[in-house]
Design a protein around this motif. Sequence first.
Motif, PDB file in Angstrom:
ATOM      1  N   UNK A   1       0.737  -1.289  -0.014  1.00 36.07           N
ATOM      2  CA  UNK A   1      -0.017   0.020  -0.032  1.00 36.07           C
ATOM      3  C   UNK A   1       0.826   1.374   0.004  1.00 36.07           C
ATOM      4  N   UNK A   2       2.109   1.169   0.348  1.00 39.78           N
ATOM      5  CA  UNK A   2       3.162   2.379   0.324  1.00 39.78           C
ATOM      6  C   UNK A   2       3.197   3.031  -0.935  1.00 39.78           C
ATOM      7  N   UNK A   3       3.021   2.256  -2.021  1.00 42.14           N
ATOM      8  CA  UNK A   3       3.480   2.758  -3.589  1.00 42.14           C
ATOM      9  C   UNK A   3       2.035   2.680  -4.426  1.00 42.14           C
ATOM     10  N   UNK A   4       1.763   3.685  -4.821  1.00 38.18           N
ATOM     11  CA  UNK A   4       0.917   4.069  -5.797  1.00 38.18           C
ATOM     12  C   UNK A   4      -0.454   3.404  -5.780  1.00 38.18           C
ATOM     13  N   UNK A   5      -0.983   3.499  -4.459  1.00 37.88           N
ATOM     14  CA  UNK A   5      -2.132   2.767  -4.146  1.00 37.88           C
ATOM     15  C   UNK A   5      -3.575   3.758  -3.794  1.00 37.88           C
ATOM     16  N   UNK A   6      -3.225   5.028  -4.007  1.00 38.61           N
ATOM     17  CA  UNK A   6      -4.050   5.850  -3.513  1.00 38.61           C
ATOM     18  C   UNK A   6      -4.606   5.876  -2.100  1.00 38.61           C
ATOM     19  N   UNK A   7      -3.498   5.177  -1.131  1.00 36.29           N
ATOM     20  CA  UNK A   7      -3.841   5.262   0.317  1.00 36.29           C
ATOM     21  C   UNK A   7      -4.133   6.394   0.742  1.00 36.29           C
ATOM     22  N   UNK A   8      -3.180   7.602   0.256  1.00 34.20           N
ATOM     23  CA  UNK A   8      -3.237   8.967   0.975  1.00 34.20           C
ATOM     24  C   UNK A   8      -4.532   9.491   0.624  1.00 34.20           C
ATOM     25  N   UNK A   9      -5.116   9.409  -0.521  1.00 32.20           N
ATOM     26  CA  UNK A   9      -6.599   9.715  -0.896  1.00 32.20           C
ATOM     27  C   UNK A   9      -7.605   9.470  -0.077  1.00 32.20           C
ATOM     28  N   UNK A  10      -7.605   8.069   0.021  1.00 35.32           N
ATOM     29  CA  UNK A  10      -8.621   7.150   0.457  1.00 35.32           C
ATOM     30  C   UNK A  10      -8.516   7.394   2.025  1.00 35.32           C
ATOM     31  N   UNK A  11      -7.457   7.464   2.747  1.00 37.65           N
ATOM     32  CA  UNK A  11      -7.405   7.529   4.326  1.00 37.65           C
ATOM     33  C   UNK A  11      -7.752   9.027   4.685  1.00 37.65           C
ATOM     34  N   UNK A  12      -7.622  10.195   3.836  1.00 36.35           N
ATOM     35  CA  UNK A  12      -7.738  11.419   4.105  1.00 36.35           C
ATOM     36  C   UNK A  12      -9.274  11.613   3.993  1.00 36.35           C
ATOM     37  N   UNK A  13     -10.130  11.061   3.156  1.00 33.54           N
ATOM     38  CA  UNK A  13     -11.457  10.904   3.362  1.00 33.54           C
ATOM     39  C   UNK A  13     -12.103  10.170   4.556  1.00 33.54           C
ATOM     40  N   UNK A  14     -11.407   8.928   4.732  1.00 34.59           N
ATOM     41  CA  UNK A  14     -11.894   8.276   5.826  1.00 34.59           C
ATOM     42  C   UNK A  14     -11.897   8.988   7.435  1.00 34.59           C
ATOM     43  N   UNK A  15     -10.575   9.603   7.393  1.00 33.07           N
ATOM     44  CA  UNK A  15     -10.443  10.545   8.429  1.00 33.07           C
ATOM     45  C   UNK A  15     -11.576  11.673   8.529  1.00 33.07           C
ATOM     46  N   UNK A  16     -11.840  12.231   7.523  1.00 33.43           N
ATOM     47  CA  UNK A  16     -12.846  13.523   7.696  1.00 33.43           C
ATOM     48  C   UNK A  16     -14.415  12.993   8.033  1.00 33.43           C
ATOM     49  N   UNK A  17     -14.453  11.584   8.008  1.00 34.20           N
ATOM     50  CA  UNK A  17     -15.833  10.999   8.390  1.00 34.20           C
ATOM     51  C   UNK A  17     -15.611  10.105   9.622  1.00 34.20           C
ATOM     52  N   UNK A  18     -14.604   9.934  10.035  1.00 36.99           N
ATOM     53  CA  UNK A  18     -14.322   9.302  11.402  1.00 36.99           C
ATOM     54  C   UNK A  18     -14.531   7.733  11.302  1.00 36.99           C
ATOM     55  N   UNK A  19     -13.947   7.323  10.250  1.00 39.14           N
ATOM     56  CA  UNK A  19     -13.870   5.912   9.950  1.00 39.14           C
ATOM     57  C   UNK A  19     -12.350   5.375  10.202  1.00 39.14           C
ATOM     58  N   UNK A  20     -12.194   4.438  11.240  1.00 41.23           N
ATOM     59  CA  UNK A  20     -10.978   4.129  11.664  1.00 41.23           C
ATOM     60  C   UNK A  20     -10.261   3.128  10.502  1.00 41.23           C
ATOM     61  N   UNK A  21      -9.055   3.314  10.476  1.00 36.89           N
ATOM     62  CA  UNK A  21      -8.275   2.205   9.263  1.00 36.89           C
ATOM     63  C   UNK A  21      -6.804   1.965   9.695  1.00 36.89           C
ATOM     64  N   UNK A  22      -6.458   0.960   9.054  1.00 42.01           N
ATOM     65  CA  UNK A  22      -5.171   0.529   9.414  1.00 42.01           C
ATOM     66  C   UNK A  22      -4.597  -0.249   8.196  1.00 42.01           C
ATOM     67  N   UNK A  23      -2.963  -0.291   8.127  1.00 42.80           N
ATOM     68  CA  UNK A  23      -2.427  -0.653   7.033  1.00 42.80           C
ATOM     69  C   UNK A  23      -1.553  -2.029   7.343  1.00 42.80           C
ATOM     70  N   UNK A  24      -1.725  -2.837   6.317  1.00 44.43           N
ATOM     71  CA  UNK A  24      -1.114  -4.049   6.398  1.00 44.43           C
ATOM     72  C   UNK A  24       0.005  -4.351   5.310  1.00 44.43           C
ATOM     73  N   UNK A  25       1.087  -4.198   5.448  1.00 42.84           N
ATOM     74  CA  UNK A  25       2.086  -4.187   4.355  1.00 42.84           C
ATOM     75  C   UNK A  25       1.978  -5.503   3.442  1.00 42.84           C
TER      76      UNK A  25
END
Length: 246
Positions: free
Chosen positions: A84-108
């Motif tokens: 997920x650390x490379x070209x996965x749009x992780x930053x865009x998706x987690x930014x939106x989840x943070x805005x609505x208060x949805x918890x998330x985690x990353x598994x390499x």
Amino acid sequence: MTVHFVGAGPGAADLLTLRAVRILQASPVCLYAGTYVTPEVLGHCPDGAELIDSQHLDLEQIVGHLVRAHRSGKDVARLCSGDPSLYSALAEQTRRLDEVGVPWQVVPGVPAYAAAAALLGRELTVPEVAQTVVLTRTQARSTRMPETERLSLLAASRATLVLHLAVTRVRQVVEDCLPEYGADCPVAVVHRATQADEVVLRGTLATIADRVEAAGLRQAAVIVIGRALGAEGFVDSHLYGSRYRP
């Protein structure tokens, strides 16, 4: 409930981490990139799981599915090809989840460049040949590259270059790299590493574009450029030399 961004690895179902498999087995909803994620990987999901192919969804639709699953009281696995650390749009998706208060985690996961290096049987860092690996891409129908990350500038390092999302622009890649690496510099292109239809092309900057075009490769490939791919007669690393060991 949690959204799990899970590295699906390069394709082989047995190259997921144990943690990734546990999360897949416990998640009743799974969003996956159908272009890259194999049916064998999805085989880790439980019977009856809701499987959503994201390859034709835009960012807002993807995040909508993640939020819906969370609000329904369901854990959701968001499978990302490679890591997920490379070209996965992780930053865009987690930014939106943070805005609505949805918890998330990353598994390499196992990144594509590592799977490619394994297939090639090559270390990308060789003593006194290359000690740096540059992971980058080219610009086509995508967001623009920062001016300081133009390929011609990165090539000046003569480090081992690994390019994602660049196989359709292989001739431009060659043009940008030739002045620094030379026409005889080894190049490898690895398509769908570890999958049943994997393709490995070897050549030089002088020959690789013709080979890629002859093979008809259009996606899911990494390009590896550098003298480390063909290094011979190099010195031993001091790390394991007897004079440096206790």
